[in-house]
Design a protein around this motif. Structure first.
Motif, PDB file in Angstrom:
ATOM      1  N   CYS A 282       0.806  -1.219   0.000  1.00 52.54           N
ATOM      2  CA  CYS A 282       0.000   0.000   0.000  1.00 52.54           C
ATOM      3  C   CYS A 282       0.841   1.272   0.000  1.00 52.54           C
ATOM      4  O   CYS A 282       0.290   2.377  -0.102  1.00 52.54           O
ATOM      5  CB  CYS A 282      -0.963  -0.010   1.189  1.00 52.54           C
TER       6      CYS A 282
ATOM      7  N   CYS B   8      -4.680   1.868  -1.861  1.00 45.77           N
ATOM      8  CA  CYS B   8      -5.420   0.856  -1.101  1.00 45.77           C
ATOM      9  C   CYS B   8      -6.577   1.492  -0.337  1.00 45.77           C
ATOM     10  O   CYS B   8      -6.516   2.663   0.060  1.00 45.77           O
ATOM     11  CB  CYS B   8      -4.511   0.153  -0.094  1.00 45.77           C
TER      12      CYS B   8
ATOM     13  N   ARG C 148      -7.476   7.462  -0.793  1.00 42.94           N
ATOM     14  CA  ARG C 148      -6.443   6.460  -0.565  1.00 42.94           C
ATOM     15  C   ARG C 148      -6.233   6.210   0.929  1.00 42.94           C
ATOM     16  O   ARG C 148      -6.190   7.140   1.729  1.00 42.94           O
ATOM     17  CB  ARG C 148      -5.135   6.921  -1.208  1.00 42.94           C
ATOM     18  N   ASN C 149      -6.122   4.926   1.293  1.00 43.90           N
ATOM     19  CA  ASN C 149      -5.875   4.460   2.652  1.00 43.90           C
ATOM     20  C   ASN C 149      -7.042   4.672   3.609  1.00 43.90           C
ATOM     21  O   ASN C 149      -6.876   4.585   4.825  1.00 43.90           O
ATOM     22  CB  ASN C 149      -4.613   5.102   3.242  1.00 43.90           C
TER      23      ASN C 149
ATOM     24  N   LEU D 263      -3.548  -3.049   5.689  1.00 41.43           N
ATOM     25  CA  LEU D 263      -3.346  -1.627   5.422  1.00 41.43           C
ATOM     26  C   LEU D 263      -2.407  -1.017   6.465  1.00 41.43           C
ATOM     27  O   LEU D 263      -1.461  -0.293   6.114  1.00 41.43           O
ATOM     28  CB  LEU D 263      -4.691  -0.914   5.436  1.00 41.43           C
TER      29      LEU D 263
END
Length: 479
Positions: free
Chosen positions: A292, A297, A438-439, A475
């Motif tokens: 990631c 991700c 993202r994330n 993650l």
């Protein structure tokens, strides 16, 4: 607007190690005092039932993740017992409507610490007898807000029975006299008040709505706070031994007693068709090697399950895109559907802890918090062979007491789909597609068919944008 920042979603919190309170997540521990009684607990030892053995069982779940209107309800739907299911549904719908119009509709600045929780416990599921207790904790109500009632189904007659239906009509006077004799000398219980309560049919039926057999065949009668005395005296419990109660039981009561003491191997309520459970067999190809730091991700998370058939459908959608997610499971649902939890783990998904029956943990004692989380972890381990490492506190409510009661790492969220409120697949999907960055950690619920129906559109749209779907722990580990 992002509902919660990224940092709280990824923090690792918790410091004390506690031994699991129960060896198996399907058992109901006896409660030793009314102060410790919480939703999902039993005020007196009864024989436990393994709900995973009930063919065709579905759990009707509903909940919110709203701090302004926190509620969680559940009751079982067993093939053949439709009349009993309807009675439980009527009660749950009525209590929820009252809570929403009162506590959720006031202007006092929210309902923090005042959640409504209705949970279930199987008393007997054997032969042609089904018994269920619903326990209600309404923090917005007067006194302790705790109440319970039992529901019974007579498969032989094809009829729903109230708790008082366990006692034969001709034996009611002797039964009531025995109850009054045990209660009359207790502090806070007035004999004249008892006479008034038991002589009025409506008051009597309300007071005598929680009766169940103990493992040795006695009849346990539980009275909520204020039912048979001043509220300050608390709840009251009377147990009439088997030798005394048996002659007073109705024909159904005797069968319920017998099936409690010596359960049959199966439950048959005369349903014309009991659907076979759909359990996907998807298998992960190996460990997730997504980095990631190098690719985009997101972590989709699904709360409150597993649910039949919704979770099974969701697993099929996820497998089509090789997406991995985190399921924050509720213990009483894990106990009912361990096969679905095993399927989740086998498909490479992460299984997290979401408490036993979804109470606001910040309103519990350390002992109660530990019980809620440890029982659920034990049920997950029994189903998958692996103990969870993460948990999501119901409603995202967490404080120092909760953190100190467990070594599990709490997980909140960045994007709240509010799918519990908006039961429209297109709206749920668009919320995720429009808001996710993202994330991010995304909050959804696999107990809602509409939320599951939104997943294919989410996977399709975000995959096209280059996103990879990973578990929360993956993650965290790769950032």
């Amino acid at each position: 607007m992002r509902s919660r920042p990224l940092l709280p979603s990824l923090l690792l919190l918790g410091s004390l190690t506690l031994t699991a309170a129960c060896a198996h997540g399907t058992s109901e521990p006896p409660v030793t005092s009314s102060a410790d009684a919480r939703p999902g607990s039993s005020p007196s030892p009864v024989r436990t039932v393994d709900p995973s053995k009930i063919k065709g069982l579905e759990i009707d779940n509903d909940s919110s993740e709203s701090n302004s209107c926190p509620f969680a309800t559940s009751f079982p739907d067993v093939p053949g017992a439709e009349a009993m299911t309807a009675a439980m549904k009527e009660y749950v719908d009525r209590r929820l409507a009252t809570f929403r119009s009162g506590a959720c509709g006031d202007d006092t600045g929210g309902t923090e610490g005042r959640d409504l929780n209705i949970s279930h416990q199987f008393l007997v599921a054997s032969g042609d007898v089904l018994g269920v207790r619903l326990t209600t904790q309404d923090q917005s109500a007067a006194a302790d807000g705790l109440s319970a009632g039992t529901y019974w189904y007579d498969g032989k007659a094809g009829a729903y029975r109230t708790a008082l239906g366990l006692v034969a009509d001709g034996s009611r006077d002797a039964f009531l006299a025995a109850l009054k004799d045990q209660l009359k000398d207790r502090e806070g219980v007035d004999a004249a008040y008892l006479d008034d309560t038991f002589s009025d049919p409506d008051s009597r039926d309300t007071a005598l709505d929680d009766m169940a057999f103990t493992a040795d065949g006695g009849l346990r009668v539980h009275f909520d706070r204020g039912d048979v005395g001043v509220p300050a005296a608390g709840a009251q419990t009377v147990t009439i031994p088997k030798k005394t109660i048996t002659p007073w039981l109705s024909a159904f009561g005797k069968r319920a007693q017998r099936q409690t003491v010596s359960p049959s191997r199966s439950l048959d309520l005369g349903a014309p068709h009991v659907p076979a459970p759909a359990v996907p067999t998807h298998t992960a190809s190996g460990d997730d090697d997504t980095d990631c730091k190098k690719v985009k991700c997101i972590a989709l998370t699904f709360d409150d399950g597993p649910a039949a058939p919704e979770t099974a459908t969701l697993l099929t959608y996820l497998a089509q895109y090789k997406a991995r997610v985190t399921f924050f499971t509720v213990g009483q649902n894990v106990a009912a559907h361990p096969d679905l939890v095993r399927a989740e783990a086998k498909a490479g998904h992460e299984i997290g802890n979401h408490s036993w029956n979804h109470p606001d943990l910040t309103g519990l004692t350390p002992r109660q918090i530990a019980s809620q989380l440890n029982r659920t972890s034990a049920a997950i381990k029994a189903a998958t062979g692996k103990t969870p490492t993460v948990f999501r506190p119901p409603y995202g409510a967490i404080n120092r007491t909760v953190k100190a009661a467990t070594t599990l790492s709490p997980v909140l969220w960045d994007v709240d789909t509010e799918d519990w409120k908006y039961r429209f697949p297109a709206k749920v999907a668009q919320t995720v597609i429009d808001k996710t960055q993202r994330n991010d950690v995304v909050l959804m619920h696999d107990i809602h068919a509409t939320s599951v129906a939104a997943v294919p559109q989410i996977l399709r749209a975000l995959t096209a944008r280059g996103y990879h779907f990973v578990t929360v722990s993956h993650l965290r580990a790769t950032l």
